[in-house]
Enzyme design. Sequence first.
Site: not given
Ligand code: EPZ
Length: 423
Positions: A309, A401
């Site tokens: 982020d 946001r």
């Molecule tokens: C959280 O998103 C944050 N959002 C994101 O912040 C942040 O970038 C991200 O964590 C990583 O630190 C919130 O907390 C609301 P992940 P999240 O699950 O939980 C893949 C911002 O700018 N994945 O850790 O959705 C995914 O596609 C936002 O504030 C799967 O494949 O992130 C990604 O490539 C943007 N399957 C990776 O894992 C799943 O079921 C990490 O995603 C879940 C995720």
Amino acid sequence: MDSILVTGNGPLSGQIPIAGAKNACLTLMPATLLSDEPLTLTNAPRLSDIRTMTLLLQSLGAEVQALNDGQVLALSSHALTSTRAEYDIVRKMRASILVLGPLLARHGEAQVSLPGGCAIGARPVDLHLRAMEALGAEMDLRDGYVHAKAPAGGLRGGVVRFPLVSVGATENALMAAVLARGTTVLENAAREPEIVDLAQCLRKMGARIEGEGTSRIEIEGVDRLGGATHRVVTDRIELGTYMLAPAICGGEVECLGGRIDLLQAFCEKLDEAGISVEETATGLKVARKNGRVRAVNVVTEPFPGFPTDLQAQMMALLCTAEGDSVLEEKIFENRFMHAPELMRMGARIDVHGGTARVRGVDALRGAPVMATDLRASVSLILAGLAAEGETVVSRVYHLDRGYEHVVRKLRGVGAKIERIKGE
Ligand code: EPZ
């Protein structure tokens, strides 16, 4: 749509207050669904995502009141009227999926719209669903919704092995496990400070959790949870963003409420780039040492690595560094959309897949640019602060946001920035 006009000018100086963490608040709020007693969150940020989560919880029958100009959220869910999270709210904000675990744990069922993708990637939720299945839930995908059902006796403890680190899936699993019968172990859990904050709040509500902040979290299920009052942890991403303002413009700025332990890897990179970070009694004081910023290489990783982020914001800094930098985005598959916009300002960036090579230029030039996602929008503002001339950033709804009062906070340290009302 509103836009933001930034005029490049000299060094900044003064103090910027850092708000509570958006990404902590967005997982703390659904925790109200786990108990029929009141949950009060203080130091809450005033953001459109928080208002969206409020609407979602209210659509389920929870009560959410914003007090003290939105800095205090009073929540309670003693009488839910629905367990269905509708598409028209979920599509606006992926974090809506975080009602899945609490609804399953306390109400035994949930129907949550699949979030759909977003600008930075497909962002599936398969790890969330697998975690719920590991706790005994049946998951059925149809008509764009996840139809989840707990066993007759409620969720039961189990081992949840995450094949890759997921912040949201860890949060959902943690909230589901606190009311599951028996012991749950989360392996390869995310270690972000927002997860530590959630665990600390759940513990105040009566949950039995050990190991948050490590990759192995153990939860002993309890029959019910009580209420709590909890202060939302400082927003480390807002903190890092504003630390980059004096880095890119010169000068010295103190970020009030900042803590080094929230951003260790990021602070090490700033030091490598020639930016000084000093802990004070009230926060973090950041100044650009003499001369130009030095080029550094960055790889985004789950906490405690360099946060994805802050990748876009760091790229803005490196556009004017002395030398070539390489940024590798290892978390999301499409998180370089700010690069073409920065190139409109004279940056020299080559993007190949998940790698961006930035060749430092002496100065950027102001230009009309477009925000594509939340963190890209603020990266363009940072670039505009250091550019020669005027930069107009459009589509600033992305900004609202995740950043409260950006114009006020940056003007407070001498930036020439204003918001222009759109039609
Ligand atoms: C959280 O998103 C944050 N959002 C994101 O912040 C942040 O970038 C991200 O964590 C990583 O630190 C919130 O907390 C609301 P992940 P999240 O699950 O939980 C893949 C911002 O700018 N994945 O850790 O959705 C995914 O596609 C936002 O504030 C799967 O494949 O992130 C990604 O490539 C943007 N399957 C990776 O894992 C799943 O079921 C990490 O995603 C879940 C995720």
